[in-house]
Design a protein around this motif. Sequence first.
Motif, PDB file in Angstrom:
ATOM      1  N   GLU A 288       0.821  -1.216   0.000  1.00 20.38           N
ATOM      2  CA  GLU A 288       0.000   0.000   0.000  1.00 20.38           C
ATOM      3  C   GLU A 288       0.852   1.262   0.000  1.00 20.38           C
ATOM      4  O   GLU A 288       0.337   2.347  -0.253  1.00 20.38           O
ATOM      5  N   HIS A 289       2.153   1.112   0.267  1.00 22.74           N
ATOM      6  CA  HIS A 289       3.019   2.288   0.377  1.00 22.74           C
ATOM      7  C   HIS A 289       4.222   2.192  -0.561  1.00 22.74           C
ATOM      8  O   HIS A 289       5.276   2.765  -0.294  1.00 22.74           O
ATOM      9  N   VAL A 290       4.064   1.461  -1.678  1.00 18.52           N
ATOM     10  CA  VAL A 290       5.150   1.342  -2.657  1.00 18.52           C
ATOM     11  C   VAL A 290       5.362   2.679  -3.356  1.00 18.52           C
ATOM     12  O   VAL A 290       4.413   3.349  -3.750  1.00 18.52           O
ATOM     13  N   ASP A 291       6.627   3.086  -3.479  1.00 21.81           N
ATOM     14  CA  ASP A 291       6.966   4.237  -4.315  1.00 21.81           C
ATOM     15  C   ASP A 291       8.384   4.051  -4.842  1.00 21.81           C
ATOM     16  O   ASP A 291       9.063   3.078  -4.526  1.00 21.81           O
ATOM     17  N   ASP A 292       8.841   4.984  -5.653  1.00 19.04           N
ATOM     18  CA  ASP A 292      10.130   4.841  -6.332  1.00 19.04           C
ATOM     19  C   ASP A 292      11.323   4.927  -5.394  1.00 19.04           C
ATOM     20  O   ASP A 292      12.453   4.659  -5.806  1.00 19.04           O
ATOM     21  N   SER A 293      11.102   5.314  -4.147  1.00 23.11           N
ATOM     22  CA  SER A 293      12.227   5.460  -3.220  1.00 23.11           C
ATOM     23  C   SER A 293      12.488   4.193  -2.420  1.00 23.11           C
ATOM     24  O   SER A 293      13.475   4.114  -1.700  1.00 23.11           O
ATOM     25  N   VAL A 294      11.603   3.177  -2.536  1.00 22.60           N
ATOM     26  CA  VAL A 294      11.676   2.005  -1.669  1.00 22.60           C
ATOM     27  C   VAL A 294      12.328   0.824  -2.392  1.00 22.60           C
ATOM     28  O   VAL A 294      12.030   0.539  -3.551  1.00 22.60           O
ATOM     29  N   VAL A 295      13.241   0.160  -1.689  1.00 28.17           N
ATOM     30  CA  VAL A 295      13.864  -1.086  -2.139  1.00 28.17           C
ATOM     31  C   VAL A 295      13.615  -2.138  -1.069  1.00 28.17           C
ATOM     32  O   VAL A 295      13.669  -1.833   0.132  1.00 28.17           O
ATOM     33  N   TYR A 296      13.347  -3.374  -1.481  1.00 24.24           N
ATOM     34  CA  TYR A 296      12.994  -4.431  -0.530  1.00 24.24           C
ATOM     35  C   TYR A 296      14.100  -5.480  -0.422  1.00 24.24           C
ATOM     36  O   TYR A 296      14.634  -5.952  -1.436  1.00 24.24           O
ATOM     37  N   VAL A 297      14.424  -5.836   0.813  1.00 25.07           N
ATOM     38  CA  VAL A 297      15.302  -6.964   1.112  1.00 25.07           C
ATOM     39  C   VAL A 297      14.462  -7.960   1.881  1.00 25.07           C
ATOM     40  O   VAL A 297      13.880  -7.618   2.919  1.00 25.07           O
ATOM     41  N   ASN A 298      14.390  -9.194   1.398  1.00 27.82           N
ATOM     42  CA  ASN A 298      13.492 -10.175   2.003  1.00 27.82           C
ATOM     43  C   ASN A 298      14.278 -11.367   2.537  1.00 27.82           C
ATOM     44  O   ASN A 298      15.067 -11.980   1.821  1.00 27.82           O
ATOM     45  N   GLU A 299      14.064 -11.681   3.794  1.00 23.46           N
ATOM     46  CA  GLU A 299      14.590 -12.920   4.378  1.00 23.46           C
ATOM     47  C   GLU A 299      13.498 -13.561   5.226  1.00 23.46           C
ATOM     48  O   GLU A 299      13.710 -13.931   6.368  1.00 23.46           O
ATOM     49  N   THR A 300      12.313 -13.651   4.641  1.00 22.07           N
ATOM     50  CA  THR A 300      11.207 -14.366   5.277  1.00 22.07           C
ATOM     51  C   THR A 300      10.852 -15.519   4.352  1.00 22.07           C
ATOM     52  O   THR A 300      10.066 -15.362   3.417  1.00 22.07           O
ATOM     53  N   THR A 301      11.434 -16.677   4.608  1.00 21.77           N
ATOM     54  CA  THR A 301      11.243 -17.799   3.694  1.00 21.77           C
ATOM     55  C   THR A 301       9.824 -18.347   3.746  1.00 21.77           C
ATOM     56  O   THR A 301       9.414 -19.065   2.825  1.00 21.77           O
ATOM     57  N   THR A 302       9.057 -18.018   4.785  1.00 24.53           N
ATOM     58  CA  THR A 302       7.655 -18.431   4.810  1.00 24.53           C
ATOM     59  C   THR A 302       6.816 -17.618   3.832  1.00 24.53           C
ATOM     60  O   THR A 302       5.701 -18.008   3.495  1.00 24.53           O
ATOM     61  N   LEU A 303       7.350 -16.485   3.370  1.00 22.05           N
ATOM     62  CA  LEU A 303       6.585 -15.596   2.489  1.00 22.05           C
ATOM     63  C   LEU A 303       7.237 -15.410   1.125  1.00 22.05           C
ATOM     64  O   LEU A 303       6.763 -14.596   0.324  1.00 22.05           O
ATOM     65  N   ASP A 304       8.319 -16.134   0.834  1.00 18.02           N
ATOM     66  CA  ASP A 304       9.070 -15.827  -0.385  1.00 18.02           C
ATOM     67  C   ASP A 304       8.250 -16.032  -1.653  1.00 18.02           C
ATOM     68  O   ASP A 304       8.390 -15.278  -2.615  1.00 18.02           O
ATOM     69  N   LEU A 305       7.368 -17.025  -1.695  1.00 15.89           N
ATOM     70  CA  LEU A 305       6.577 -17.248  -2.895  1.00 15.89           C
ATOM     71  C   LEU A 305       5.463 -16.218  -3.058  1.00 15.89           C
ATOM     72  O   LEU A 305       4.976 -15.986  -4.167  1.00 15.89           O
ATOM     73  N   GLU A 306       5.039 -15.607  -1.954  1.00 16.69           N
ATOM     74  CA  GLU A 306       3.981 -14.603  -2.033  1.00 16.69           C
ATOM     75  C   GLU A 306       4.517 -13.201  -2.266  1.00 16.69           C
ATOM     76  O   GLU A 306       3.773 -12.315  -2.707  1.00 16.69           O
ATOM     77  N   TYR A 307       5.787 -12.973  -1.970  1.00 13.01           N
ATOM     78  CA  TYR A 307       6.342 -11.618  -2.007  1.00 13.01           C
ATOM     79  C   TYR A 307       6.150 -10.961  -3.375  1.00 13.01           C
ATOM     80  O   TYR A 307       5.665  -9.832  -3.475  1.00 13.01           O
ATOM     81  N   LEU A 308       6.544 -11.663  -4.437  1.00 18.42           N
ATOM     82  CA  LEU A 308       6.475 -11.081  -5.768  1.00 18.42           C
ATOM     83  C   LEU A 308       5.062 -11.111  -6.343  1.00 18.42           C
ATOM     84  O   LEU A 308       4.816 -10.539  -7.403  1.00 18.42           O
ATOM     85  N   GLU A 309       4.134 -11.758  -5.650  1.00 14.18           N
ATOM     86  CA  GLU A 309       2.733 -11.709  -6.044  1.00 14.18           C
ATOM     87  C   GLU A 309       2.016 -10.529  -5.385  1.00 14.18           C
ATOM     88  O   GLU A 309       1.167  -9.893  -5.985  1.00 14.18           O
ATOM     89  N   ARG A 310       2.377 -10.235  -4.148  1.00 14.91           N
ATOM     90  CA  ARG A 310       1.618  -9.243  -3.376  1.00 14.91           C
ATOM     91  C   ARG A 310       2.225  -7.839  -3.416  1.00 14.91           C
ATOM     92  O   ARG A 310       1.513  -6.864  -3.149  1.00 14.91           O
ATOM     93  N   ILE A 311       3.507  -7.731  -3.723  1.00 17.06           N
ATOM     94  CA  ILE A 311       4.152  -6.416  -3.727  1.00 17.06           C
ATOM     95  C   ILE A 311       4.532  -6.045  -5.155  1.00 17.06           C
ATOM     96  O   ILE A 311       5.114  -6.846  -5.884  1.00 17.06           O
ATOM     97  N   VAL A 312       4.184  -4.847  -5.543  1.00 13.80           N
ATOM     98  CA  VAL A 312       4.507  -4.371  -6.891  1.00 13.80           C
ATOM     99  C   VAL A 312       6.010  -4.156  -7.017  1.00 13.80           C
ATOM    100  O   VAL A 312       6.599  -3.325  -6.314  1.00 13.80           O
ATOM    101  N   ILE A 313       6.637  -4.923  -7.900  1.00 15.80           N
ATOM    102  CA  ILE A 313       8.049  -4.757  -8.233  1.00 15.80           C
ATOM    103  C   ILE A 313       8.096  -4.441  -9.720  1.00 15.80           C
ATOM    104  O   ILE A 313       7.838  -5.302 -10.563  1.00 15.80           O
TER     105      ILE A 313
END
Length: 539
Positions: free
Chosen positions: A377-402
């Motif tokens: 809900e708060h994605v903008d051009d200034s934000v970069v994501y680092v993910n180390e939640t392996t329980t959510l890795d398959l959902e990350y690229l589905e739910r967050i606009v990249i």
Amino acid sequence: MADQPEGEKTVLEASLEVFRAHGLTTIFGNPGSNELPFLAGLGDDFRFILGLHEQVVVGMAEGYSRATGGPALVNLHAASGSGNGMGALTNAHYGHVPLVVLAGQQVRRTVGQEAMLANVDAATLPAPLVKYSHEPLAATDVPRTLSQAAFEAVTQPSGPVYVSVPLDDWDETALPDDELLTQRSVTTAGTMSESLRRELAEVLNGAQNPALVLGPQVDAAAVDDPTVYEHAVALAERLGASVFVAPSPTRCPFPTTHPNFEGVLVPGIKSVRDRLIGHDVVLVMGAATFRYHRWEPANYLEPGTEVIQITQDAREATRAPFGRAVVADIATALADLAEATADRGNRRGDRGARAVPAPPRSEQGMTGPEVLDVLNEHVDDSVVYVNETTTLDLEYLERIVIDRPGMYHFPASGGLGFGLPVAVGMAIGDPEKTVVATVGDGSANYGLTALYTAAQLGTKTIFVIVNNSGYGALSGFAERMGVPDTPGLILGTIDFVSLAQGYGVPASRTTTREEFDAAYREALQADGPVLIDAVVLGA
């Protein structure tokens, strides 16, 4: 340091010139006694970034390299410090991250005596996690060795390298010809021949239902050439191809909002095969074929599926169990194929029609997918994501606009402790960005001391601890493997708020979506690091 004859340089002075020539003037380290002569001789144009543990040091350097697109210099202590950093080195190795690891060694004449803090047989210690590893046979070869290491790190396939230098080498007299080292360059011209380009284009043009599987080399190439994303989109649209992200993605190589995007391939043999059924030609670009994780016994491919792989890593090409492989520059290959293939004229509708539904709400508390939805809900051009939640890795690229290069980062080899230090390193490498790190409560403990560096440097980082009070990914694996009663998977309560505050990072704890949303909004407005302990329902 002994005085040098006029006009002559020390090994240290010549080596620093080599580092300057390669832009290696930011050093990530945790010093020991063997490293003091090197560190004490640094010029004012060098910047030393202190980490409190070597695994965090290597992780910060990886984040810095990911953010800048160039190599990073790491200074570690002999065998013990190098060993401490090797957990993070697994991620850098499989992520093709160019790191130059410089390790201190005892006085040269005492190494064979196995004196205290000697690194016996130093070059073999980091193997097989580095491309190149060496301890020069003479002090006069140190500058040349460091020059080779810097080139090895960035030459495709890029990756970490390791050099061990005895502490008394730095004061020796350098060779006059070391000045030639700063004038060197290495260029790789990995373009496909015209005949090969036509041949591949004919195969793709003749496919009834082609698919693209894109990997991290695409996103990494976009750091230097942002048109790589445009060429990937153009190729997918001209072919009318479904686009998948290769299993276990360390970066996002394609806009997740594009109508042709079909999600991430689950890293199992049967899962990949089932997703590719019906596609007669599968073009794998910038990825291995394939990096599986979960064991799913099955045939690799459905009969009639042809796989073509284009990669910058010759070892990825040679170790694949199926398919035709081409070793070539990814950016150039994408541009060439996008131009050479015929446009079928079919364009898909808005991906919004196939958007992932909102996760169900629970009266018992917040879920992990809800955390991702708040971030989205708060994605903008200034934000970069680092993910180390392996329980959510398959959902990350589905739910967050990249939708732009360099926006998503994940560990390449499951080495825990990735998220916190990589986020700090990325913030150092690109201070204009806000780096949001989602980290599981289990893995957070491996890199927690990165909070110290974040607080000291005031990095623009938001650390979100997705806290399910245990090793959620392992619990899921235990269920699938039929061993649900495995001990050691429940952590209990860890007070991350107090721990963060102790390192100097403001922190808060949230238990509902509403509380997390408010805390995240406030963190986005902060000038320095913030930690949110987001308590979620267990896996």
